[in-house]
Design a protein around this motif. Structure first.
Motif, mmCIF file in Angstrom:
data_model
loop_
_atom_site.group_PDB
_atom_site.id
_atom_site.type_symbol
_atom_site.label_atom_id
_atom_site.label_comp_id
_atom_site.label_asym_id
_atom_site.label_seq_id
_atom_site.Cartn_x
_atom_site.Cartn_y
_atom_site.Cartn_z
ATOM 1 N N ARG A 175 0.333 -1.113 0.035
ATOM 2 C CA ARG A 175 -0.127 0.399 0.694
ATOM 3 C C ARG A 175 0.846 1.545 -0.032
ATOM 4 N NH1 ARG A 175 -4.975 -0.175 1.283
ATOM 5 N NH2 ARG A 175 -4.856 -2.085 0.529
ATOM 6 N N GLY A 176 2.299 1.296 0.876
ATOM 7 C CA GLY A 176 2.458 2.727 0.350
ATOM 8 C C GLY A 176 3.309 3.221 -0.595
ATOM 9 N N LEU A 177 3.594 1.806 -1.314
ATOM 10 C CA LEU A 177 4.437 2.245 -2.482
ATOM 11 C C LEU A 177 2.733 2.144 -3.384
ATOM 12 C CD1 LEU A 177 7.496 -0.373 -2.327
ATOM 13 C CD2 LEU A 177 7.420 2.519 -2.615
ATOM 14 N N GLU A 178 2.096 1.945 -3.077
ATOM 15 C CA GLU A 178 1.058 2.807 -4.320
ATOM 16 C C GLU A 178 0.566 4.337 -3.913
ATOM 17 O OE1 GLU A 178 -1.481 -1.384 -5.604
ATOM 18 O OE2 GLU A 178 -1.927 -0.775 -3.076
ATOM 19 N N ARG A 179 -0.240 4.380 -2.360
ATOM 20 C CA ARG A 179 -0.748 5.959 -2.540
ATOM 21 C C ARG A 179 -0.335 5.485 -0.980
ATOM 22 N NH1 ARG A 179 -3.529 8.422 -5.266
ATOM 23 N NH2 ARG A 179 -4.715 10.338 -4.282
ATOM 24 N N PHE A 180 0.220 7.228 -0.671
ATOM 25 C CA PHE A 180 0.306 7.827 0.758
ATOM 26 C C PHE A 180 -0.272 9.350 1.052
ATOM 27 C CE2 PHE A 180 3.618 10.158 3.759
ATOM 28 C CZ PHE A 180 3.211 9.519 4.277
ATOM 29 N N VAL A 181 -0.587 9.088 2.151
ATOM 30 C CA VAL A 181 -1.646 10.197 3.363
ATOM 31 C C VAL A 181 -0.459 10.663 4.561
ATOM 32 C CG1 VAL A 181 -3.358 11.002 4.785
ATOM 33 C CG2 VAL A 181 -3.263 9.887 2.651
ATOM 34 N N ASN A 182 0.073 12.243 4.234
ATOM 35 C CA ASN A 182 1.151 12.516 5.186
ATOM 36 C C ASN A 182 -0.054 12.858 6.256
ATOM 37 O OD1 ASN A 182 2.212 13.841 6.955
ATOM 38 N ND2 ASN A 182 3.544 15.116 5.600
ATOM 39 N N PRO A 183 -0.211 12.669 7.339
ATOM 40 C CA PRO A 183 -0.741 12.360 8.753
ATOM 41 C C PRO A 183 -0.383 13.901 8.978
ATOM 42 C CG PRO A 183 -0.048 10.430 8.824
ATOM 43 C CD PRO A 183 0.456 10.355 8.135
ATOM 44 N N GLN A 184 0.491 14.504 8.748
ATOM 45 C CA GLN A 184 0.704 15.849 9.334
ATOM 46 C C GLN A 184 0.029 16.855 8.359
ATOM 47 O OE1 GLN A 184 4.407 16.562 10.728
ATOM 48 N NE2 GLN A 184 4.721 14.112 10.255
ATOM 49 N N ASN A 185 -0.057 16.402 7.192
ATOM 50 C CA ASN A 185 -0.686 17.715 6.203
ATOM 51 C C ASN A 185 -2.330 17.671 5.891
ATOM 52 O OD1 ASN A 185 -2.183 18.813 3.681
ATOM 53 N ND2 ASN A 185 -0.159 18.711 3.211
ATOM 54 N N PRO A 186 -2.836 18.555 6.904
ATOM 55 C CA PRO A 186 -4.784 18.908 6.642
ATOM 56 C C PRO A 186 -5.316 18.713 5.463
ATOM 57 C CG PRO A 186 -4.042 20.429 8.696
ATOM 58 C CD PRO A 186 -2.548 19.930 7.471
ATOM 59 N N GLY B 224 -6.935 12.326 0.144
ATOM 60 C CA GLY B 224 -7.027 11.295 0.033
ATOM 61 C C GLY B 224 -5.505 11.387 -0.060
ATOM 62 N N GLY B 225 -4.357 12.287 -0.120
ATOM 63 C CA GLY B 225 -3.324 11.548 -0.100
ATOM 64 C C GLY B 225 -2.308 11.231 -2.188
ATOM 65 N N THR B 226 -1.567 11.146 -2.009
ATOM 66 C CA THR B 226 0.100 10.893 -3.356
ATOM 67 C C THR B 226 -0.295 9.028 -4.112
ATOM 68 O OG1 THR B 226 0.895 13.060 -2.597
ATOM 69 C CG2 THR B 226 1.363 12.218 -3.966
ATOM 70 N N ARG B 227 -0.308 9.263 -5.248
ATOM 71 C CA ARG B 227 -0.088 8.260 -5.272
ATOM 72 C C ARG B 227 1.698 7.745 -5.816
ATOM 73 N NH1 ARG B 227 -0.142 6.642 -12.162
ATOM 74 N NH2 ARG B 227 0.562 4.965 -12.132
ATOM 75 N N ILE B 228 2.364 6.660 -5.903
ATOM 76 C CA ILE B 228 3.679 6.729 -5.231
ATOM 77 C C ILE B 228 4.546 6.535 -6.572
ATOM 78 C CG2 ILE B 228 5.730 6.499 -3.999
ATOM 79 C CD1 ILE B 228 4.157 8.582 -2.905
ATOM 80 N N SER B 229 3.428 5.014 -6.386
ATOM 81 C CA SER B 229 4.476 3.935 -7.828
ATOM 82 C C SER B 229 3.856 5.128 -9.014
ATOM 83 C CB SER B 229 4.396 2.695 -7.633
ATOM 84 O OG SER B 229 5.516 2.344 -6.734
ATOM 85 N N SER B 230 4.326 5.234 -9.814
ATOM 86 C CA SER B 230 3.685 5.481 -11.867
ATOM 87 C C SER B 230 4.247 4.717 -12.419
ATOM 88 C CB SER B 230 4.463 6.478 -11.973
ATOM 89 O OG SER B 230 6.007 6.057 -11.842
ATOM 90 N N GLN B 231 4.742 3.798 -11.968
ATOM 91 C CA GLN B 231 4.837 1.934 -12.706
ATOM 92 C C GLN B 231 4.578 0.885 -11.378
ATOM 93 O OE1 GLN B 231 7.350 4.191 -15.681
ATOM 94 N NE2 GLN B 231 7.669 1.833 -16.066
ATOM 95 N N TYR B 232 3.910 -0.085 -11.453
ATOM 96 C CA TYR B 232 4.009 -0.822 -10.028
ATOM 97 C C TYR B 232 4.132 -2.130 -10.959
ATOM 98 C CZ TYR B 232 4.254 -2.465 -5.483
ATOM 99 O OH TYR B 232 3.505 -2.708 -4.097
ATOM 100 N N TYR B 233 5.257 -2.850 -11.040
ATOM 101 C CA TYR B 233 5.411 -4.168 -11.969
ATOM 102 C C TYR B 233 5.410 -5.725 -10.911
ATOM 103 C CZ TYR B 233 7.100 -1.349 -15.634
ATOM 104 O OH TYR B 233 6.562 -0.121 -16.453
ATOM 105 N N GLN B 234 4.519 -6.843 -10.579
ATOM 106 C CA GLN B 234 4.394 -7.579 -9.916
ATOM 107 C C GLN B 234 4.666 -8.511 -10.066
ATOM 108 O OE1 GLN B 234 -0.291 -7.229 -8.980
ATOM 109 N NE2 GLN B 234 1.036 -8.448 -7.371
ATOM 110 N N VAL B 235 6.276 -9.070 -10.151
ATOM 111 C CA VAL B 235 7.163 -9.864 -10.565
ATOM 112 C C VAL B 235 7.643 -11.195 -9.801
ATOM 113 C CG1 VAL B 235 9.716 -9.019 -8.690
ATOM 114 C CG2 VAL B 235 9.161 -9.905 -11.098
#
Length: 773
Positions: free
Chosen positions: A250-261, A267-278
Motif C-alpha cells: 500500500r505505501g508504494l501505491e498511495r500515501f497520506v501524510n498525517p501531518q497535512n490536513p 486522499g494523499g499522493t500516488r507513489i509508484s507511477s509503474q508497478y510490476y508484480q514480479v
C-alpha cells in the motif's frame, strides 16, 4: 486449534487516519498515552532520541512529528508501564511460557531484575548482579573461546557494540554473528566486489535531486515508513517511481501524510507511477530484461550514429567488464526472461524507457532481493543497471539498500563481524596490547550448525530473539537446550529466553529511550543509519526499574569478570563516561569517525566518508565492475506442484517483535497463520477462501519440515507464488537453504508443496486467547 483470522478488504492509503488510529491504540495498550505522546515529539530529533525501530535516515530539518506509525509502536513497546517482575516468573514455568505466542510474551512488559534459570523448578529465580557476573565469567573461562558465540541483534549502540567486540576478542573469540547475517549480508558481500564499499551510496538529499526512483523487493509501508515522505515529495515533483515486487504494497501505491490536513481530506499522493508484480525470485530476470532493452537501444544508436544511450564516458573511465555484460544481455532470450520474471517483454520495455529517459536514478532494494539463493548476484545486477548510465557517484543517483534494525549497519562499522578482514585487528592489538585471534569466526548459519553438532557450547546475546529469527526451528530448539551457557541481555521477554541451556541468565538492560545516568552524568549513545550517517541519541524517560543496568555497563561488568586486568583499558572509566568509548572508536577508525564527540549531534547526522560516492573504487581492478551472473535466475517449475513461498512481515510487527496479531494493509485481523494465494491457483488446487492447508518443504535431506492449519486467503500474487508470515514460517526454511556467497537464509523463496487440511475446529477471533504454536 488455531484462531481464525477475519479477512476484510482494506482500501485506505498508507498513513492517514489508519496510522493515527493505530498509534493511539498502541499508546493506550501500553499504558503510556500521555507520556508517550510527549516523548514522540523528541523522536529522531537532534536534541532527542533515535528511533529504536528501523534505520532510515533522519533529516537535518525534521518535521514537527518525525516518527511513523511503526516507530511510535516501537517507542510505546519500550516505554510501556507494564513490567515483568520476579513475581511473574514465580507464577509461570518455562514449560508453560513456551505455549504462549510471541505477542503474549513481549506484551507482558519490561524485564526488571537479573534472573537465573533453576532447572529443578523450571523457573527463573532472581539473582544478584555481581553474583551473575562472577558465575558467567567463571563459566566463560571454562569454555574454549572458539566454542562461544557472541551475537548482536542490530539495536545496540555504536558504543556498546565496540565494547562488546573488544571484550570478545580479548576473551579469544571471533564468533560475532549478527542480524545482518540474516538480511543484508548479501549486500555486504556483493557491493565491495563491484563498487568497493559494503553499504549504499545514497544520502537523503539525493532524493531531492533525483529524477527517477526504482524499487526492488521492499515493503516500505511497514519496514521504513518514514521513507514515504521523500518518496511523496518526489512523486509530487513528477519523478517516476518504478516498483518491482510480488505483492502490491500500500505505501508504494498511495500515501497520506498525517501531518497535512489537506491530504487527510483529499486522499494523499500516488507513489509508484509503474508497478510490476514480479514473480517470487524473478527480480534478476526482470533486471536482465531492462538491461537488455538498454543495450539494444544503445546498439541501435551507435548503428545510426545517434547519441549513445549508455554513459560511454563513465563506462570507459570508471568501469570494467562492460563488453562481457553487454554480450550476456544480447544473448538472453525473451521467452526465458518472461517465464523467469513473470513479466512481459513490453512491461520491461516500459520500465527500460523510463530508466533511459532519466539522468539521475536511485535504486532502492530490501530483503526481497537479499534473501534469495541468488541474492548476491541479484544485488550485483542492480549495480549493473545503475552503471550502464553512470548512476553511481553523482547527485540524485546511487544504490540504496534499505537496512532493517536501527544500528545493524553501524555495528559492522565498529567491528561486529565474524570476518577478520573487516576488522582492524592490527590496530586493536596496537591500542590495547593484546593479540586478537586471527581466524574467521562463525556466521549465523555457521553458529546454528555448531549448535546442532554440539560444537558451540556458549551463547551470549546482546539483544535479539535468535531462536525465533533463525531457520530450522524444529531442530534448533532441542539443540539449544544442550548449550552449557546461555546469556541473554534484553529489555523484554521473548521465545529465546524460555528455551534454557544448562546454565541460563536473563540480564535486563536499559532501553535507548531511558535516561542513562552514570558517574559523569546522563549519557548519550550513537548509531548509524541506512545512508551511513552517524546520529547521537539521548534518553528521555526515567528507567522503568532501578535495578536496570545499561548495555555498556553490562558488557564492562562481564569483561571485568572474565578477563585479566589490562592497563590499556579501563572498563569502569568507559562505563562512567561514554565519550571515552567514542574517543576509542575514533582512535581505531580515524578516517571514519574524525571529531566523533564534537560531531555526533549534527542535524541530519554526519556522513561517513565513502569512496564510491566520489567515484573512487576500492576494488581489486580499481574500477566499478560489471558482472555477468552465473545463475541469477531460473524459470519456475510449472507442472510439478511446487510453490515458491516468500515469508514477509505484517503491519503489526517489526522483525520478530509482534505488536498485534493484525495486518491492516492486507485486511487480516486476529491471526497470523494465513497463506496468501493467487485465486487461479486456489481454483486449480480445489481450494476456497478460509480453507486451511499444510505447507511441506520440498527437500530430500530426510528432515520433515511442515506447518499446518494455515488459512487460505485469495490475494493478488503471481501464479505459483504464495506468501505467509515470518517468523512463523521459519520452521520451513532448511539451514542449508541460503544465498550463495553470503549465507543469508533464503526465506523469500522456499520451495514447498501444499496440502488441504482436514477441517480443524477453529474459533472466531476474539473468543479465546491465541493458541500455542
Amino acid at each position: 486449534m488455531r484462531q481464525k483470522a477475519k479477512v476484510e478488504k482494506y482500501d485506505a492509503p498508507a498513513g492517514g487516519w489508519g496510522s493515527l488510529n493505530a498509534i493511539a491504540h498502541v499508546l493506550t495498550q501500553e499504558e503510556v498515552a500521555i507520556l508517550g505522546s510527549e516523548i514522540l515529539l523528541k523522536q529522531n530529533k537532534p536534541d532527542g532520541y533515535m528511533c529504536v525501530s528501523c534505520s532510515w535516515a533522519k533529516p537535518a530539518k525534521p518535521r514537527p512529528f518525525e516518527f511513523c506509525e511503526n516507530g511510535a509502536k516501537a517507542t510505546a513497546w519500550e516505554i510501556t508501564r507494564k513490567t515483568v517482575t520476579p513475581e511473574f516468573f514465580a507464577q509461570h514455568t518455562l514449560t508453560e511460557l513456551r505455549t504462549w505466542s510471541d505477542h503474549q510474551l513481549e506484551e507482558q512488559g519490561r524485564l526488571t531484575m537479573p534472573m537465573r534459570y533453576d532447572r529443578a523448578s523450571d523457573k527463573y529465580l532472581p539473582v544478584d548482579w555481581d553474583e551473575a557476573f562472577r558465575h558467567i565469567g567463571t563459566e566463560l573461562n571454562r569454555l574454549d573461546p572458539r566454542s562461544v558465540v557472541m551475537y548482536t541483534s542490530g539495536r545496540a549502540s555504536l558504543e556498546a557494540s565496540y565494547m562488546y567486540q573488544l571484550f570478545g576478542r580479548m576473551y579469544g573469540t571471533n564468533n560475532f554473528p549478527d542480524s545482518s547475517n540474516m538480511c543484508h549480508e548479501s549486500t555486504s558481500v556483493a557491493l565491495p566486489e563491484v563498487i568497493g564499499v559494503p553499504v549504499g551510496t545514497v544520502l537523503l538529499q539525493d532524493f531531492e535531486a533525483t529524477d527517477c526512483i526504482f524499487f526492488f523487493g521492499h515493503n516500505t509501508t511497514t519496514n521504513a515508513p518514514r521513507m514515504l515522505h521523500p518518496l511523496q515529495e518526489a512523486a509530487q515533483r513528477g519523478v517516476p517511481i518504478v516498483t518491482f515486487n510480488p505483492l502490491r504494497e500500500r505505501g508504494l501505491e498511495r500515501f497520506v501524510n498525517p501531518q497535512n490536513p489537506v491530504q487527510m481530506i483529499a486522499g494523499g499522493t500516488r507513489i509508484s507511477s509503474q508497478y510490476y508484480q514480479v514473480r517470487v525470485g524473478g527480480d534478476a530476470a526482470a533486471i536482465t530484461g531492462i538491461c537488455k532493452w538498454v543495450i539494444e537501444a544503445d546498439d541501435l544508436a551507435r548503428a545510426n550514429g545517434s547519441p549513445r544511450i549508455v554513459d560511454a564516458a563513465f563506462i570507459d573511465q570508471h568501469t570494467s567488464g562492460f563488453e562481457e555484460f553487454a554480450a550476456f544481455c544480447r544473448t538472453q532470450g525473451w521467452e526465458e526472461i518472461e517465464r523467469a520474471s513473470g513479466l512481459s517483454r513490453m512491461a520491461l520495455r516500459e520500465a527500460a524507457n523510463t530508466y533511459m529517459a532519466a539522468n539521475a536514478v536511485i535504486a532502492n532494494y530490501g530483503m526481497g532481493i537479499t534473501q534469495h539463493k541468488h541474492g548476491v548476484e541479484t544485488t550485483k545486477m542492480i549495480v549493473n543497471l545503475l552503471l550502464l548510465r553512470g548512476n553511481i557517484g553523482k547527485p540524485g543517483a546511487g544504490i540504496s539498500p534499505i537496512r532493517g534494525h536501527s544500528n545493524v549497519q553501524g555495528q559492522r562499522t565498529v567491528g561486529i563481524s565474524e570476518k577478520t578482514k573487516l576488522v582492524p585487528l592490527d590496530k586493536l592489538a596496537e591500542l590495547y596490547r593484546f593479540e586478537p585471534p586471527r581466524w574467521d569466526g562463525l556466521s549465523t548459519v555457521d553458529s546454528c550448525e555448531g549448535i546442532l553438532k554440539g560444537r558451540v557450547r556458549g551463547f551470549v546475546s546482546l539483544g535479539g530473539n535468535f531462536l525465533r529469527a533463525v531457520p530450522e526451528r524444529s531442530l534448533m530448539e532441542p539443540a539449544w537446550s544442550d548449550l552449557r551457557l546461555s546469556v541473554q541481555i534484553a529489555t523484554k521477554l521473548n521465545r529465546t529466553h524460555i528455551v534454557p541451556g544448562e546454565i541460563t541468565y536473563l540480564l535486563p538492560c536499559l532501553g535507548r529511550i531511558e535516561i542513562d545516568r552514570q558517574a559523569s552524568g546522563p549519557q548519550a549513545v550513537s548509531m548509524e543509519d541506512s545512508t551511513a550517517c552517524i546520529h547521537g541519541s539521548r534518553g528521555q524517560r526515567r528507567p522503568v526499574a532501578e535495578q536496570l543496568l545499561s548495555e555498556p555497563a553490562v558488557i564492562a561488568s562481564l569483561a571485568k569478570a572474565t578477563l585479566k586486568a589490562n592497563p590499556k583499558i579501563d572498563w569502569d572509566a568507559w562505563t562512567a563516561d561514554y565519550s571515552r568509548v567514542r574517543d576509542a572508536i575514533e582512535h581505531t577508525y580515524p578516517d571514519q569517525f574524525k571529531d566523533f564527540n564534537t560531531r555526533m549531534f549534527e542535524p541530519g547526522g554526519f556522513p561517513r566518508p565513502l569512496a564510491a560516492r566520489e567515484r573512487k573504487w576500492k576494488t581489486p581492478s580499481g574500477k566499478a565492475n560489471f558482472t555477468v551472473p552465473k545463475s541469477a535466475f531460473a524459470p519456475p517449475r510449472e507442472s510439478d506442484g511446487i510453490y515458491e513461498l516468500m515469508t514477509m512481515r505484517a503491519d503489526g510487527q517489526f522483525n520478530t517483535t509482534i505488536y498485534t496479531e493484525d495486518d491492516r494493509f492486507r485486511g487480516i485481523k486476529g491471526s497470523r497463520y494465513v497463506v496468501f494465494m493467487n485465486p487461479a491457483d486456489m481454483e486449480s488446487d480445489g481450494l476456497k477462501s478460509g480453507d486451511t492447508v499444510t505447507l511441506v518443504t520440498e527437500a530430500d535431506d530426510g528432515v520433515a519440515r511442515s506447518l499446518s492449519e494455515l488459512q487460505v486467503v485469495p490475494y493478488g500474487i503471481p501464479r505459483r507464488s504464495i506468501a505467509a508470515y515470518y517468523p512463523e514460517c521459519n520452521v520451513l526454511v532448511p539451514l542449508w537453504h541460503y544465498a550463495e556467497g553470503s549465507k543469508v537464509p533464503a526465506a523469500k523463496s522456499i520451495p514447498v508443496r501444499l496440502f488441504k487440511d482436514v477441517p480443524p475446529e477453529i474459533i472466531d477471533a476474539g473468543e479465546a486467547s491465541i493458541s500455542a504454536l
